[in-house]
Scaffold this motif. Structure first.
Motif, PDB file in Angstrom:
ATOM      1  N   LYS A  72      41.489 -22.960 126.123  1.00  0.00           N
ATOM      2  CA  LYS A  72      40.660 -21.771 125.929  1.00  0.00           C
ATOM      3  C   LYS A  72      39.213 -22.138 125.645  1.00  0.00           C
ATOM      4  CE  LYS A  72      44.485 -18.864 124.526  1.00  0.00           C
ATOM      5  NZ  LYS A  72      45.301 -18.415 123.393  1.00  0.00           N
ATOM      6  N   ARG A  94      39.831 -11.117 130.388  1.00  0.00           N
ATOM      7  CA  ARG A  94      39.679 -12.510 130.017  1.00  0.00           C
ATOM      8  C   ARG A  94      38.943 -13.324 131.083  1.00  0.00           C
ATOM      9  NH1 ARG A  94      42.382 -15.576 126.143  1.00  0.00           N
ATOM     10  NH2 ARG A  94      42.118 -14.445 124.219  1.00  0.00           N
ATOM     11  N   PRO A  97      33.936 -13.415 131.517  1.00  0.00           N
ATOM     12  CA  PRO A  97      32.790 -14.325 131.316  1.00  0.00           C
ATOM     13  C   PRO A  97      32.599 -15.288 132.477  1.00  0.00           C
ATOM     14  CG  PRO A  97      34.260 -14.367 129.401  1.00  0.00           C
ATOM     15  CD  PRO A  97      34.909 -13.501 130.425  1.00  0.00           C
ATOM     16  N   TRP A 188      47.328 -11.299 116.736  1.00  0.00           N
ATOM     17  CA  TRP A 188      47.653 -10.677 118.020  1.00  0.00           C
ATOM     18  C   TRP A 188      48.946  -9.877 117.985  1.00  0.00           C
ATOM     19  CZ3 TRP A 188      52.187 -12.576 120.120  1.00  0.00           C
ATOM     20  CH2 TRP A 188      52.598 -13.845 119.706  1.00  0.00           C
ATOM     21  N   ASP A 373      44.188  -8.208 123.708  1.00  0.00           N
ATOM     22  CA  ASP A 373      43.128  -9.220 123.727  1.00  0.00           C
ATOM     23  C   ASP A 373      42.779  -9.692 125.134  1.00  0.00           C
ATOM     24  OD1 ASP A 373      45.266 -10.828 124.279  1.00  0.00           O
ATOM     25  OD2 ASP A 373      44.753 -12.378 122.825  1.00  0.00           O
ATOM     26  N   ALA A 378      36.128  -9.644 124.512  1.00  0.00           N
ATOM     27  CA  ALA A 378      36.541 -10.633 123.507  1.00  0.00           C
ATOM     28  C   ALA A 378      36.105 -10.240 122.101  1.00  0.00           C
ATOM     29  CB  ALA A 378      35.968 -12.005 123.863  1.00  0.00           C
ATOM     30  N   GLU A 379      34.874  -9.771 121.974  1.00  0.00           N
ATOM     31  CA  GLU A 379      34.368  -9.420 120.654  1.00  0.00           C
ATOM     32  C   GLU A 379      35.130  -8.227 120.085  1.00  0.00           C
ATOM     33  OE1 GLU A 379      30.219  -8.588 120.699  1.00  0.00           O
ATOM     34  OE2 GLU A 379      30.188  -8.146 118.564  1.00  0.00           O
ATOM     35  N   SER A 382      38.702  -9.302 118.993  1.00  0.00           N
ATOM     36  CA  SER A 382      38.854  -9.968 117.704  1.00  0.00           C
ATOM     37  C   SER A 382      38.609  -8.991 116.555  1.00  0.00           C
ATOM     38  CB  SER A 382      37.939 -11.200 117.650  1.00  0.00           C
ATOM     39  OG  SER A 382      36.794 -10.959 116.920  1.00  0.00           O
ATOM     40  N   MET A 385      41.792  -6.487 116.450  1.00  0.00           N
ATOM     41  CA  MET A 385      43.053  -7.007 115.913  1.00  0.00           C
ATOM     42  C   MET A 385      42.936  -7.264 114.421  1.00  0.00           C
ATOM     43  SD  MET A 385      44.554  -9.240 119.056  1.00  0.00           S
ATOM     44  CE  MET A 385      43.413 -10.566 118.862  1.00  0.00           C
ATOM     45  N   GLU A 386      41.729  -7.643 114.004  1.00  0.00           N
ATOM     46  CA  GLU A 386      41.511  -7.824 112.573  1.00  0.00           C
ATOM     47  C   GLU A 386      41.658  -6.479 111.855  1.00  0.00           C
ATOM     48  OE1 GLU A 386      38.310 -10.649 111.734  1.00  0.00           O
ATOM     49  OE2 GLU A 386      37.663  -9.158 110.262  1.00  0.00           O
ATOM     50  N   ARG A 411      27.548  -1.839 119.629  1.00  0.00           N
ATOM     51  CA  ARG A 411      26.763  -3.054 119.799  1.00  0.00           C
ATOM     52  C   ARG A 411      27.024  -3.675 121.171  1.00  0.00           C
ATOM     53  NH1 ARG A 411      28.277  -6.214 114.994  1.00  0.00           N
ATOM     54  NH2 ARG A 411      29.561  -7.403 116.406  1.00  0.00           N
ATOM     55  N   GLU A 414      25.281  -1.734 123.762  1.00  0.00           N
ATOM     56  CA  GLU A 414      23.845  -2.015 123.738  1.00  0.00           C
ATOM     57  C   GLU A 414      23.503  -3.261 124.546  1.00  0.00           C
ATOM     58  OE1 GLU A 414      21.658  -2.486 120.003  1.00  0.00           O
ATOM     59  OE2 GLU A 414      22.880  -0.798 119.322  1.00  0.00           O
ATOM     60  N   ASP A 415      24.373  -4.264 124.421  1.00  0.00           N
ATOM     61  CA  ASP A 415      24.114  -5.510 125.154  1.00  0.00           C
ATOM     62  C   ASP A 415      24.324  -5.226 126.612  1.00  0.00           C
ATOM     63  OD1 ASP A 415      23.546  -6.856 122.875  1.00  0.00           O
ATOM     64  OD2 ASP A 415      25.603  -7.480 122.548  1.00  0.00           O
TER      65      ASP A 415
ATOM     66  N   ARG B  64      19.361 -14.426 127.066  1.00  0.00           N
ATOM     67  CA  ARG B  64      18.375 -13.345 127.098  1.00  0.00           C
ATOM     68  C   ARG B  64      17.661 -13.301 125.757  1.00  0.00           C
ATOM     69  NH1 ARG B  64      19.142  -7.918 126.590  1.00  0.00           N
ATOM     70  NH2 ARG B  64      21.394  -8.161 126.575  1.00  0.00           N
ATOM     71  N   ARG B  73      21.309  -7.667 113.040  1.00  0.00           N
ATOM     72  CA  ARG B  73      22.741  -7.370 113.077  1.00  0.00           C
ATOM     73  C   ARG B  73      23.475  -8.021 111.923  1.00  0.00           C
ATOM     74  NH1 ARG B  73      24.105  -7.506 119.458  1.00  0.00           N
ATOM     75  NH2 ARG B  73      23.184  -5.476 119.874  1.00  0.00           N
TER      76      ARG B  73
END
Lengths: 415, 308
Positions: A72, A94, A97, A188, A373, A378-379, A382, A385-386, A411, A414-415, B64, B73
């Motif tokens: 991974k 998955r 990226p 998970w 997941d 990915a963000e 995580s 699941m938390e 967030r 926004e990205d 970026r 943040r």
């Protein structure tokens, strides 16, 4: 002279490959990085390579096995420098990226032919931006594995509806047992519960929209899902101290009869058999209906093979993926893995649980999700699941948890 | 061609640059490899971290530039505050290793048959890898198979789930971390005690000092160098605590045992991470906190050296 010869051979390989799965004359090296070292997957990939080698004796195949977890992080290195020709990974988000960074080869051409039809059930899972990026070789069902002997003792039958599930659970609790074992230390497992509760409460489309960040986490429908979960938590349905256990450490509760069921993937069967459970003791049933009338969707994580964009021998790699996808190979491989083939012409192993899973997934009219997941960013995965784990311990924190997840979603958008 | 035979006494050789500056250059030449590696592997990455923290970057694609967005943040991030607060707890409680180490050292500083064996046994935990210590403690705490619950059960205390409970988990990990750290401080003090001047102790005894007074006014002042080192290594050890957290809980349950170092790892390098910019921002904050301590200790060291 030699140069033109290899060029001609490559051209020949291309044309024959395009013509169909006929054995083309492949030469050179084929380097495969496979992402599992456990006995069954190892035997499966080694078998694949061996059979492919027999078909292409002039090809020099080099197989490297990488630990599942190590892969991974290592994948990022090997895809960018000194890439193999084929590598193992997972379907769904998955892949994102690596697709975005242009590190996976577009293999839509493989899916255009009859192969695409044979693998149709997982096409959405391998599709990003309208193109396909890999080939699946196996998947497995999720569902509730239960102690048939305990159910029999208490005179219960596996539930088909949520009311029955709760009634069964109450009977199990009254007998001094817990309804479900779970170990949430690595989070998970809680994701599995959320997936099913959400899929059954609101259906596949809602679930996929939520994992795709299209629906706010503070939406009332999300709260309904958590309310159903809370019913079980307030009953004390789950074993105590689950935050301290891994999914393996939670197994003894089922084996010793302290808990009656386990929501898990089919890979649970093997360790339970090793622990001495017979097929008479262990049963399997589909997660029950919650909102009546919603077509049932299932989690079925798909393991896949891909071609790195920087691969040296893409013709051979394509031919290998073609073979991986073939019905013949998928039958053999999944017999070894104890899992389900994706190719619809493949034969399913004669095993109680695999048959049950095949039956269930073939009728999964709602759709097939990958897993929380793998479907979610990915963000988000995580953080999500938390949050699920926290909710299972402190259900009163729900508002804080949902607000936090919503801010993560904002967030990411926004990205 | 044969060399001309020199009959006259040779004139003094022309003093080359090297000869003239040898004394000045030699130390730098000896230092050069160290400085080079320190610069490339320590100093440069510090600036790189600052740089990366201004970007949004997944480690693969285009980075970026987003200015100070990552830091903004951080300020809104609950997990960051949890980690920061845990770091404070680590820092404070980890310092307990110093008095504990001191008392074990005082206790072991006697001439009894086999004392070397006892000393090595007490030192043993420091020899074991932190990862192993973490694993052993995790099993010890395990509510289903661990030894802790039967043990406290003997005294009538109920079963506890130390690592699964957000209120106790950090203390559980710190306790595990203290075990080897106490041993480390002990060994520092044992060497320090060897250097205590017996004549001073004798003189103090003649003046009627004993017990706590003797320890406080006579022994401890002589142990100052040992105390200094013990504080430095303990503070730094507390701030970079990572392996224990990783092995024992992976930051859980639901992130309540995270520390900054672990959060940084999680955000940038773990399975769901790869937010390099955000991770770098955490690294910068951690660096600044450490810098306060390091600067303070460096300043003290410099002052003492000048004074001595």
């Amino acid at each position: 002279m030699r140069f033109t010869l290899t060029g001609a051979a490559a051209a020949l390989a291309m044309t024959t490959a395009l013509a169909g799965p006929a054995s083309a004359e492949l030469t050179g090296d084929l380097r495969i990085f496979f992402n599992d070292q456990n006995p069954a997957p190892r035997a499966a990939i080694e078998g694949m390579v061996e059979r492919f080698q027999e078909m292409h004796p002039n090809l020099n195949i080099e197989l490297t096995l990488i630990d599942r977890e190590a892969n991974k992080t290592q994948i990022r290195n090997y895809l960018t420098a000194n890439a193999p020709d084929v590598n193992g990974w997972y379907a769904g988000n998955r892949m994102r990226p690596y697709v975005n960074a242009g590190l996976f080869e577009d293999v839509s051409d493989l899916w255009d032919g009859p192969m695409g039809e044979e693998l149709a059930s997982t096409r959405p899972a391998l599709t990003l931006d309208g193109r396909q990026w890999g080939v699946p070789y196996t998947y497995y069902q999720w569902g509730i594995y239960y102690r048939a002997d305990i159910y029999e003792e208490l005179g219960l039958t596996p539930a088909a509806t949520w009311e029955e599930e709760i009634a069964n659970c109450q009977a199990i609790l009254d007998s001094g047992r817990k309804c479900y074992t779970i170990g949430t230390r690595f989070l998970w497992t809680a994701g599995g519960w959320f997936d099913y509760l959400n899929l059954r409460t609101h259906g596949y489309d809602f679930h996929m929209a939520l994992t795709a960040n299209e629906i706010p986490w503070t939406d009332d429908r999300v709260r309904e899902t958590f309310a159903n979960w809370r019913t079980l938590i307030d009953m004390g349905a789950f074993i105590d101290n689950h935050t301290a256990y891994t999914w393996q450490e939670a197994q003894p509760y089922l084996v010793n009869g302290q808990a009656a069921a386990y929501l898990m993937g089919n890979f649970l069967v093997e360790p339970l058999r090793d622990a001495g459970m017979t097929d008479d003791q262990l049963g399997f049933y589909q997660f029950p209906e919650i909102t009546p009338g919603i077509p049932k969707a299932e989690d079925a994580p798909t393991d896949t093979l891909h071609i790195p964009a920087q691969a040296q021998n893409k013709e051979a790699a394509r031919e290998f993926l073609r073979y991986v996808a073939s019905a013949e190979n998928q039958t053999i491989v999944n017999e070894v893995l104890g899992q389900l083939p994706i190719n619809r012409n493949a034969t399913v192993a004669d095993d109680k649980f695999i048959q049950a899973g095949f039956e269930m997934l073939s009728n999964a009219t709602g759709g097939i999700a990958q897993f929380f997941d793998r479907d979610a960013d990915a963000e988000m995965a995580s953080a999500g699941m938390e949050g699920f784990q926290e909710f299972m311990v402190m259900p009163d924190n729900l508002d804080a948890i949902l607000n936090r997840l919503e801010s993560v979603r904002q967030r990411i958008l926004e990205d | 061609m044969a060399a001309p035979i020199i009959t006259e006494p040779a004139p003094p050789p022309a003093r080359g640059y090297w000869r003239r500056n040898q004394m000045r250059l030699a130390p730098w030449l000896f230092l050069a490899p160290g400085i080079l590696f320190f610069a490339v592997y320590v100093i440069l990455p510090i600036f790189q971290s600052f740089h990366i923290s201004l970007y949004r970057w997944d480690g693969l694609g285009e980075a970026r530039y987003i200015g100070l967005r990552n830091y903004e943040r951080l300020l809104e991030d609950q997990a960051f505050y949890t980690s920061l607060w845990n770091n404070v707890r680590w820092l404070v409680l980890y310092l307990l290793a110093i008095p504990a180490g001191l008392f074990i050292a005082l206790f072991l500083n006697q001439r009894v048959r086999g004392i070397r064996l006892y000393k090595s046994l007490f030192f043993f935990p420091f020899v074991i890898s932190q990862v192993v210590v973490g694993l052993v403690f995790a099993w010890f705490y395990n509510p289903s198979i661990g030894l802790l619950n039967p043990l406290i059960g003997l005294f009538g205390f109920g079963p506890v789930n130390i690592l699964g409970n957000p209120n106790t988990v950090t203390y559980g990990i710190i306790a595990a971390g203290l075990w080897p750290q106490v041993a480390y401080c002990m060994i520092l003090y044992l060497t320090g005690l060897n250097a205590v001047d017996p004549e001073q102790v004798e003189a103090a005894r003649l003046d009627g000092a004993k017990g706590w007074k003797m320890l406080w006014y006579v022994i401890l002042p002589q142990l100052r160098p040992a105390t200094f080192i013990a504080v430095v290594v303990t503070v730094i050890g507390a701030l970079r605590s990572f392996d224990m957290v990783s092995v024992m809980t992976s930051g859980g349950p639901f992130g309540s045992s995270r520390v900054l170092a672990y959060y940084m790892f999680e955000v940038s390098l773990s399975e769901y991470g790869f937010r390099m910019g955000y991770g770098a921002a955490i690294a910068v904050v951690l660096f600044l906190i450490m810098m306060v301590y390091i600067a303070f200790f460096l300043w003290r060291m410099w002052r003492e050296e000048r004074g001595g």
